[in-house]
Write a protein that holds these residues in place. Structure first.
Motif, mmCIF file in Angstrom:
data_model
loop_
_atom_site.group_PDB
_atom_site.id
_atom_site.type_symbol
_atom_site.label_atom_id
_atom_site.label_comp_id
_atom_site.label_asym_id
_atom_site.label_seq_id
_atom_site.Cartn_x
_atom_site.Cartn_y
_atom_site.Cartn_z
ATOM 1 N N CYS A 263 66.131 -33.926 2.903
ATOM 2 C CA CYS A 263 65.233 -34.155 4.042
ATOM 3 C C CYS A 263 65.317 -35.579 4.576
ATOM 4 C CB CYS A 263 63.788 -33.853 3.638
ATOM 5 S SG CYS A 263 63.549 -32.182 2.988
ATOM 6 N N ALA A 264 65.848 -36.515 3.789
ATOM 7 C CA ALA A 264 65.876 -37.917 4.195
ATOM 8 C C ALA A 264 67.141 -38.274 4.962
ATOM 9 C CB ALA A 264 65.745 -38.819 2.984
ATOM 10 N N SER A 265 68.200 -37.486 4.796
ATOM 11 C CA SER A 265 69.494 -37.883 5.349
ATOM 12 C C SER A 265 69.793 -37.278 6.714
ATOM 13 C CB SER A 265 70.606 -37.495 4.367
ATOM 14 O OG SER A 265 70.670 -36.080 4.227
ATOM 15 N N LEU A 266 68.959 -36.353 7.196
ATOM 16 C CA LEU A 266 69.254 -35.658 8.448
ATOM 17 C C LEU A 266 68.193 -35.950 9.508
ATOM 18 C CD1 LEU A 266 70.212 -32.145 7.001
ATOM 19 C CD2 LEU A 266 71.781 -33.909 7.788
ATOM 20 N N PRO A 267 68.603 -36.076 10.765
ATOM 21 C CA PRO A 267 67.617 -36.175 11.857
ATOM 22 C C PRO A 267 66.760 -34.911 11.901
ATOM 23 C CG PRO A 267 69.838 -36.715 12.618
ATOM 24 C CD PRO A 267 69.979 -36.147 11.244
ATOM 25 N N ALA A 271 67.828 -31.155 10.675
ATOM 26 C CA ALA A 271 67.184 -30.600 9.482
ATOM 27 C C ALA A 271 66.505 -29.272 9.803
ATOM 28 C CB ALA A 271 66.167 -31.594 8.928
ATOM 29 N N GLU A 272 65.908 -29.175 11.004
ATOM 30 C CA GLU A 272 65.216 -27.946 11.388
ATOM 31 C C GLU A 272 66.181 -26.785 11.522
ATOM 32 O OE1 GLU A 272 61.926 -26.402 14.676
ATOM 33 O OE2 GLU A 272 63.085 -28.227 15.057
ATOM 34 N N THR A 273 67.317 -26.992 12.192
ATOM 35 C CA THR A 273 68.296 -25.899 12.343
ATOM 36 C C THR A 273 68.960 -25.563 11.010
ATOM 37 O OG1 THR A 273 69.983 -27.512 13.014
ATOM 38 C CG2 THR A 273 68.763 -26.398 14.763
ATOM 39 N N GLU A 274 69.166 -26.587 10.158
ATOM 40 C CA GLU A 274 69.744 -26.315 8.841
ATOM 41 C C GLU A 274 68.805 -25.453 8.011
ATOM 42 O OE1 GLU A 274 72.696 -27.195 7.086
ATOM 43 O OE2 GLU A 274 73.343 -27.439 9.169
ATOM 44 N N LEU A 275 67.514 -25.733 8.104
ATOM 45 C CA LEU A 275 66.538 -25.014 7.293
ATOM 46 C C LEU A 275 66.235 -23.623 7.844
ATOM 47 C CD1 LEU A 275 64.635 -25.143 4.867
ATOM 48 C CD2 LEU A 275 62.943 -26.239 6.331
ATOM 49 N N PHE A 276 66.004 -23.522 9.159
ATOM 50 C CA PHE A 276 65.547 -22.258 9.744
ATOM 51 C C PHE A 276 66.635 -21.495 10.511
ATOM 52 C CE2 PHE A 276 61.807 -25.067 9.530
ATOM 53 C CZ PHE A 276 60.997 -24.286 8.722
ATOM 54 N N GLY A 288 74.029 -16.535 16.873
ATOM 55 C CA GLY A 288 73.045 -17.237 16.066
ATOM 56 C C GLY A 288 73.618 -17.702 14.735
ATOM 57 N N LYS A 289 72.792 -18.418 13.998
ATOM 58 C CA LYS A 289 73.214 -18.933 12.695
ATOM 59 C C LYS A 289 72.069 -18.816 11.703
ATOM 60 C CE LYS A 289 74.405 -23.217 10.283
ATOM 61 N NZ LYS A 289 74.536 -24.685 10.392
ATOM 62 N N GLU A 290 72.389 -18.337 10.515
ATOM 63 C CA GLU A 290 71.386 -18.250 9.458
ATOM 64 C C GLU A 290 71.123 -19.639 8.891
ATOM 65 O OE1 GLU A 290 72.993 -15.545 6.599
ATOM 66 O OE2 GLU A 290 71.986 -13.811 7.492
ATOM 67 N N GLY A 291 69.855 -19.913 8.619
ATOM 68 C CA GLY A 291 69.500 -21.177 7.987
ATOM 69 C C GLY A 291 69.482 -21.037 6.473
ATOM 70 N N LEU A 292 69.204 -22.153 5.802
ATOM 71 C CA LEU A 292 69.198 -22.149 4.344
ATOM 72 C C LEU A 292 68.148 -21.209 3.779
ATOM 73 C CD1 LEU A 292 69.657 -25.975 3.619
ATOM 74 C CD2 LEU A 292 71.371 -24.179 3.464
ATOM 75 N N LEU A 293 67.031 -21.039 4.489
ATOM 76 C CA LEU A 293 65.986 -20.126 4.008
ATOM 77 C C LEU A 293 66.512 -18.708 3.873
ATOM 78 C CD1 LEU A 293 62.761 -21.313 5.841
ATOM 79 C CD2 LEU A 293 63.036 -21.001 3.380
ATOM 80 N N GLU A 294 67.245 -18.241 4.870
ATOM 81 C CA GLU A 294 67.795 -16.878 4.810
ATOM 82 C C GLU A 294 68.905 -16.786 3.766
ATOM 83 O OE1 GLU A 294 68.171 -14.671 8.772
ATOM 84 O OE2 GLU A 294 67.866 -16.754 9.410
ATOM 85 N N MET A 309 60.016 -35.494 5.234
ATOM 86 C CA MET A 309 60.056 -34.405 6.211
ATOM 87 C C MET A 309 59.126 -34.713 7.389
ATOM 88 S SD MET A 309 59.448 -30.337 5.442
ATOM 89 C CE MET A 309 61.018 -30.077 4.622
ATOM 90 N N SER A 310 59.583 -34.401 8.593
ATOM 91 C CA SER A 310 58.806 -34.693 9.795
ATOM 92 C C SER A 310 57.566 -33.797 9.876
ATOM 93 C CB SER A 310 59.675 -34.466 11.034
ATOM 94 O OG SER A 310 59.949 -33.081 11.191
ATOM 95 N N PRO A 311 56.528 -34.206 10.619
ATOM 96 C CA PRO A 311 55.319 -33.375 10.767
ATOM 97 C C PRO A 311 55.627 -31.980 11.311
ATOM 98 C CG PRO A 311 54.903 -35.598 11.553
ATOM 99 C CD PRO A 311 56.372 -35.525 11.260
ATOM 100 N N GLN A 312 56.577 -31.879 12.247
ATOM 101 C CA GLN A 312 56.925 -30.574 12.809
ATOM 102 C C GLN A 312 57.495 -29.657 11.737
ATOM 103 O OE1 GLN A 312 59.772 -30.765 15.984
ATOM 104 N NE2 GLN A 312 59.937 -28.548 16.202
ATOM 105 N N LEU A 313 58.412 -30.184 10.918
ATOM 106 C CA LEU A 313 58.992 -29.372 9.846
ATOM 107 C C LEU A 313 57.943 -29.040 8.792
ATOM 108 C CD1 LEU A 313 62.565 -30.818 9.130
ATOM 109 C CD2 LEU A 313 61.963 -28.630 10.128
#
Length: 518
Positions: A263-267, A271-276, A288-294, A309-313
């Motif tokens: 969470c510290a190394s990505l804008p 980070a949001e697209t990587e996760l979701f 589309g692309k699957e995120g790490l959650l899927e 982690m940002s407030p939005q995430l």
């Protein structure tokens, strides 16, 4: 040169073969005869002219079916296979004669004793392996396989003692000696752990000789069996990801993915697209692309430095924890997932909550099973075992003999505070082994910055009052410790002071994340 002769069962056929070898003045080095009707001969290489006359003569002998050259004798192959097996065994192995004198040892013995193989041949095994009367056992009538507790190089071992019997056509087999196979308590413990607790073998790679680290591993094993979120606190380089992975491997989710997001190394947007993930059409993408959650469905998701982690995430992650659902970026369709979260942080999340930089509801959702990973300087008993493990791993990669740690080196690395923790120790040893020319690692080979860079001592000619000098010294201590304890709560706990007192001192001295490089 070696020959394989296929022949019929005829009395005197071997003598006929030997007579031909004598007539050609062949120096026979070895002969073997098996029950399948084959004779094997070993003799020095001979010139082609002699050989081309020898082969036809052997083939003409009555009862000879075939003659061909072979690369090795059957007994040679068997001996070399056994030798290879013996030398690769990690346990010490001795072979002795009927008087208990050593005939053969493997590499584990010579390495343990730091002795040449030849120097051990002929030595009575009772001089090295204590607690068992070998000669009395060899001379007794009952010489069956036994297991005996013994002492070897001042350590307890369990010895499997096996008699070597040579078959005798006239009756009972003849005793030719014995074989000793030693297993240390550590080796036996590892084998029993693997046998009885295969699901927890991932924790075997975590060095835990110190009491504090043994406690961490015990608690981590219990947490692994549960399914709630795990929060791992600790400085950088303490092995938080290693423990997180071990928890996953020891859980019911071990057959599914273990995925990582730093969470510290990505804008934030990355980070949001990587996760979701994201939907087709988002960002102008046709698919589309699957995120790490899927991708981690049914498994574990490791969120490294979740405090950044940002407030939005944080808001989107909270919904996943509450409902098990989320939406891809740019999509309205909900995706349901079953994922276990394992998080790490160097920061004081409770303080971040007070400062409004981390959601309180998310904090309580993630901080269900929490574990503090101690810094290496607080677990000094682990330093040398870790160092020896790293030396073995790195020597294997470099294809060289594992160097020995000298006493000066041991004392030095045990006394060093290791602010970079296990990662720093590993990197320092990698550099040392890579540049090492001999087989001993001394203090001079360890290149690390002085642990007292910021320390100074008062001389009799110092200027200023005692109060000013004390404050200057206090400031230097706080500046040194702040990178490792980057919050007033952590630093207060380390120094045994109140949170308010430390916060005031940090403010007075201007020590913060901007002024001190972390």
């Amino acid at each position: 040169m070696r020959l394989e002769i296929s022949c019929q069962d005829r009395l005197g056929i071997t003598q006929d073969v030997l007579d031909i070898l004598v007539s050609h003045e062949v120096d026979l080095r070895g002969i073997e005869i098996n029950e399948m009707g084959k004779i094997y001969l070993s003799f020095p290489n001979m010139d082609f002219e002699n050989f081309k006359h020898l082969m036809p003569k052997i083939r003409k002998i009555e009862g000879i079916d075939d003659v061909k050259t072979i690369p090795f004798m059957p007994l040679e192959r068997e001996q070399n296979q056994l030798r290879a097996l013996l030398q690769t065994l990690p346990d010490p192995v001795f072979s002795v004669d009927t008087k208990g004198r050593i005939l053969l040892v493997n590499d584990a013995v010579t390495t343990s004793l730091e002795s040449e193989r030849q120097a051990l041949i002929g030595v009575e095994i009772d001089e090295l392996v204590k607690g068992f009367n070998t000669l009395r056992w060899l001379e007794s009538k009952q010489r069956s396989n036994i297991t005996q507790k013994v002492r070897f190089i001042e350590q307890n071992y369990l010895a499997d003692i096996l008699p070597v019997m040579v078959p005798d056509s006239g009756g009972e087999p003849i005793l030719a000696g014995a074989v000793f196979i030693l297993k240390s308590e550590q080796r036996l413990g590892q084998q029993l752990t693997v046998f009885h607790q295969a699901s927890l073998d991932s924790f075997m790679s975590i060095q835990a000789s110190s009491k504090i680290m043994k406690k961490v591993v015990r608690e981590a094993k219990r947490m692994a069996e549960l399914d709630g979120p795990i929060m791992l606190y600790g400085e950088t380089g303490t092995g938080k990801e290693l423990i997180a992975n071990a928890c996953h491997e020891a859980s019911r989710r071990k057959d599914a993915n273990f995925l990582v997001l730093n969470c510290a190394s990505l804008p934030d947007n990355v980070a949001e697209t990587e996760l979701f993930g994201y939907a087709a059409g988002a960002f102008g993408q046709t698919s589309g692309k699957e995120g790490l959650l899927e991708l981690a469905q049914g498994g574990s998701l490791f969120l490294d430095e979740v405090g950044d982690m940002s407030p939005q995430l944080q808001a989107k992650l909270l919904r996943v924890l509450q409902d098990g659902k989320f939406r891809r970026v740019g999509d309205t369709k909900e995706v349901k997932v079953d994922v276990r979260f394992i998080c790490t942080t160097q920061k004081d999340l409770a303080q971040l909550v007070q400062e409004g930089r981390f959601r309180e509801d998310l904090y309580y959702r993630l901080n269900v099973l929490s574990l503090w990973i101690p810094p290496l300087r607080d677990r000094k008993m682990d330093i040398i075992p870790l160092a020896e493990t790293f030396l073995k791993q790195q020597s294997l990669k470099l294809g060289r003999k594992v160097p020995k740690l000298t006493k000066s080196c041991v004392d030095y690395i045990q006394a060093y505070p290791w602010f970079g923790n296990v990662r720093q120790l590993e990197n320092v040893l990698y550099r040392a082994v890579s540049l090492l020319e001999g087989n001993e690692l001394s203090k001079e080979h360890i290149q690390i910055p002085s642990s007292a860079n910021e320390m100074s001592f008062v001389t009799e000619n110092f200027e200023g009052s005692l109060d000013e000098e004390v404050k200057r010294f206090e400031k230097s201590i706080l500046q040194r410790l702040y990178p490792s304890y980057p919050s007033s709560r952590l630093l207060a706990k380390k120094l045994g002071l109140s949170h308010t007192a430390i916060a005031n001192k940090l403010r007075d001295y201007g020590i913060n994340k901007k002024s001190v490089k972390i």
